[in-house]
Design an enzyme around this catalytic site. Structure first.
Site, PDB file in Angstrom:
ATOM      1  N   PRO A   9       0.824  -1.229   0.000  1.00  0.00           N
ATOM      2  CA  PRO A   9       0.000   0.000   0.000  1.00  0.00           C
ATOM      3  C   PRO A   9       0.851   1.268   0.000  1.00  0.00           C
ATOM      4  O   PRO A   9       0.747   2.106   0.912  1.00  0.00           O
ATOM      5  CB  PRO A   9      -0.813  -0.129   1.281  1.00  0.00           C
ATOM      6  CG  PRO A   9       0.121  -0.833   2.207  1.00  0.00           C
ATOM      7  CD  PRO A   9       0.884  -1.815   1.352  1.00  0.00           C
ATOM      8  N   VAL A  12       1.284   3.913  -5.365  1.00  0.00           N
ATOM      9  CA  VAL A  12       0.304   3.344  -6.303  1.00  0.00           C
ATOM     10  C   VAL A  12      -0.676   2.446  -5.570  1.00  0.00           C
ATOM     11  O   VAL A  12      -1.904   2.571  -5.720  1.00  0.00           O
ATOM     12  CB  VAL A  12       1.025   2.578  -7.424  1.00  0.00           C
ATOM     13  CG1 VAL A  12       0.055   1.697  -8.205  1.00  0.00           C
ATOM     14  CG2 VAL A  12       1.709   3.551  -8.376  1.00  0.00           C
ATOM     15  N   LYS A 175       5.474   2.743 -21.859  1.00  0.00           N
ATOM     16  CA  LYS A 175       5.636   3.260 -20.485  1.00  0.00           C
ATOM     17  C   LYS A 175       7.083   3.183 -20.067  1.00  0.00           C
ATOM     18  O   LYS A 175       7.599   4.060 -19.361  1.00  0.00           O
ATOM     19  CB  LYS A 175       4.738   2.470 -19.531  1.00  0.00           C
ATOM     20  CG  LYS A 175       4.815   2.966 -18.083  1.00  0.00           C
ATOM     21  CD  LYS A 175       4.239   4.346 -17.923  1.00  0.00           C
ATOM     22  CE  LYS A 175       4.408   4.993 -16.564  1.00  0.00           C
ATOM     23  NZ  LYS A 175       4.385   4.208 -15.393  1.00  0.00           N
ATOM     24  N   SER A 244       9.014   7.715  -9.131  1.00  0.00           N
ATOM     25  CA  SER A 244       9.194   6.767  -8.032  1.00  0.00           C
ATOM     26  C   SER A 244      10.636   6.302  -7.882  1.00  0.00           C
ATOM     27  O   SER A 244      11.070   5.935  -6.787  1.00  0.00           O
ATOM     28  CB  SER A 244       8.263   5.562  -8.218  1.00  0.00           C
ATOM     29  OG  SER A 244       8.538   4.907  -9.432  1.00  0.00           O
TER      30      SER A 244
END
Ligand SMILES: NC(=O)C1=CN([C@@H]2O[C@H](COP(=O)(O)OP(=O)(O)OC[C@H]3O[C@@H](n4cnc5c(N)ncnc54)[C@H](OP(=O)(O)O)[C@@H]3O)[C@@H](O)[C@H]2O)C=CC1
Ligand SMILES: CC(C)(CO)C(=O)C(=O)O
Length: 290
Positions: A9, A12, A175, A244
Site C-alpha cells: 500500500p 500506487v 511506459k 518513483s
C-alpha cells in the site's frame, strides 16, 4: 462480494486500494509491511479516505478472489509469504508495476491466464504510511483477455482511466520509455521541471532512443516521435513532481534500476543492440547512491 487483497500500500497501491474501497461491492484488505490506520489520498478531485482492514502478518490472511501486488520490483521475494496465504485455486493476480517483466516472477505460482500485468500511469507520491498525493487521475492498461477485462472492470467506479489493450507489449515498452528517462531525475536529484533544460532533455531522448530500438526488437510498435513525447510529457508534468525512482533514491531505499533501465541493457544485449546511455545511468546512480 468480490474479495481483494492489495500487497504494497504505497503510492500506487495505496491510491488503488483507496479507490477500490469506495465500491461497497468490493471487500478490500491491505497487506502491509509498515502498519498504519486508514488511507487518505489527495486526488485531483479532492480528498478520499478508506478504512480497509490492514494486515501486517501473512498468517492473518486467507485466499481471496483477487490479489493486487504494488510493491516495487525489488520487493517481490519479500511478498512471497503473502502470496502463499492469499492465492487459492481460483485467485487471480494483478501486477501493478513499471517495467516489462510483470508476469515472469509469478509463473511458478500461477498460470499466465490468472496473472494480469498492468501498465500503471498514476503519478503518486507517498507522504507517510497511508497518506498519498495522487497528482493525476491517471490510467491503467491491462491485456485484452478474460482476466485483463475482469481486472479493468474492478475500477469501473473510479476516475482512473482503466482499459484493455490488444498490444500489451507496446503499452509496456511505451511506459518503459517514460520510465527509463526518469533515471535522469534520480541521478541529478531534480524533479520533472528539469526537463525544460535542453541538455537534460537531450539525455532523456538518448535513453529513450535506446529503449525504442530494444523495444522494437522485442516486438513493440514504437513511434519515431516517442523520445520527443517523453520530453514533452516531463515538461507538461507538475514541475515539482518526483518519479518513483527519484523518490526511492531520496528515501535511501533500493531502486528499480534493473526494471527500468537495466532491462533495456539486458534485452539489448540479447539482440546485439548497444545501449551505452542506459548502462551509464545504471552505473552512475548505483555509484552515487552507494
Ligand atoms: N509512484 C508512482 O508515481 C508510480 C509508480 N509506479 C510503479 O508502481 C510500483 C509501485 O511503486 P510505488 O507505489 O511508487 O512504490 P512505494 O515504494 O510507494 O510503495 C511500495 C509499497 O510496498 C510495500 N512493501 C514492500 N514490501 C512489502 C511486503 N513484503 N509486504 C507488504 N508490503 C510491502 C512498501 O512498504 P513500506 O511502507 O514498509 O516501505 C510500500 O508501502 C513500482 O513498480 C513503480 O515503478 C508506476 C506508476 C507511477
Ligand atoms: C513517471 C510516473 C509517475 C508516471 O506514472 C511513473 O511511472 C513513476 O513515477 O514510476
Amino acid at each position: 462480494m468480490t474479495s481483494l487483497a492489495l500487497i504494497g500500500p504505497g503510492a500506487v497501491g495505496g491510491t488503488v486500494a483507496a479507490w477500490l474501497a469506495q465500491n461497497p461491492a468490493l471487500s478490500v484488505t491491505i497487506c502491509a509491511r509498515t502498519p498504519f490506520e486508514g488511507l487518505e489520498i489527495e486526488t485531483p478531485g479532492g480528498l478520499i479516505s478508506a478504512s480497509p482492514v490492514v494486515l501486517t502478518d501473512p498468517a492473518q490472511a486467507r485466499p481471496v478472489d483477487w490479489v493486487l501486488i504494488a510493491t516495487k520490483t525489488y520487493d517481490t521475494a519479500s511478498a512471497e509469504a503473502w502470496l502463499d496465504a492469499l492465492v487459492g485455486p481460483e485467485t487471480r493476480l494483478m501486477v501493478l508495476r513499471n517495467g516489462v517483466e510483470h508476469v515472469a516472477p509469478f509463473l511458478a505460482r500461477l498460470p499466465a491466464a490468472r496473472i494480469v500485468p498492468a501498465v500503471v500511469d498514476i503519478p503518486a507520491e507517498r507522504r507517510a504510511p497511508g497518506r498519498i498525493l495522487q497528482r493525476r487521475d491517471g490510467s491503467i492498461l491491462t491485456p485484452d483477455d478474460a482476466a485483463g477485462r475482469d481486472a479493468a472492470a474492478l475500477f469501473a467506479h473510479t476516475p482512473i482511466a482503466v482499459s484493455t489493450t490488444p498490444d500489451f507489449t507496446t503499452a509496456a515498452w511505451t511506459k518503459l520509455a517514460l520510465n527509463c528517462a526518469g533515471a535522469v531525475n534520480a541521478l541529478i536529484l531534480k524533479p520533472s521541471g528539469v526537463a525544460h533544460d535542453e541538455g537534460v532533455a537531450e539525455v532523456m531522448r538518448t535513453l529513450v532512443a535506446e529503449c525504442v530500438a530494444v523495444g522494437r526488437a522485442e516486438g513493440a510498435d514504437l513511434g519515431d516521435d516517442l523520445a520527443d513525447a517523453v520530453v514533452a510529457g516531463n515538461r507538461a508534468a507538475a514541475p515539482d513532481g518526483i518519479n518513483s525512482l527519484h523518490a526511492d533514491r531520496l528515501a535511501g531505499r533500493p531502486m528499480e534500476l534493473d526494471a527500468r533501465n537495466g532491462v533495456i541493457v539486458r534485452r539489448g544485449a540479447a539482440h546485439g543492440i548497444p545501449t551505452p546511455a542506459n548502462a551509464m545511468v545504471v552505473a552512475l546512480i548505483r555509484a552515487a547512491a552507494a
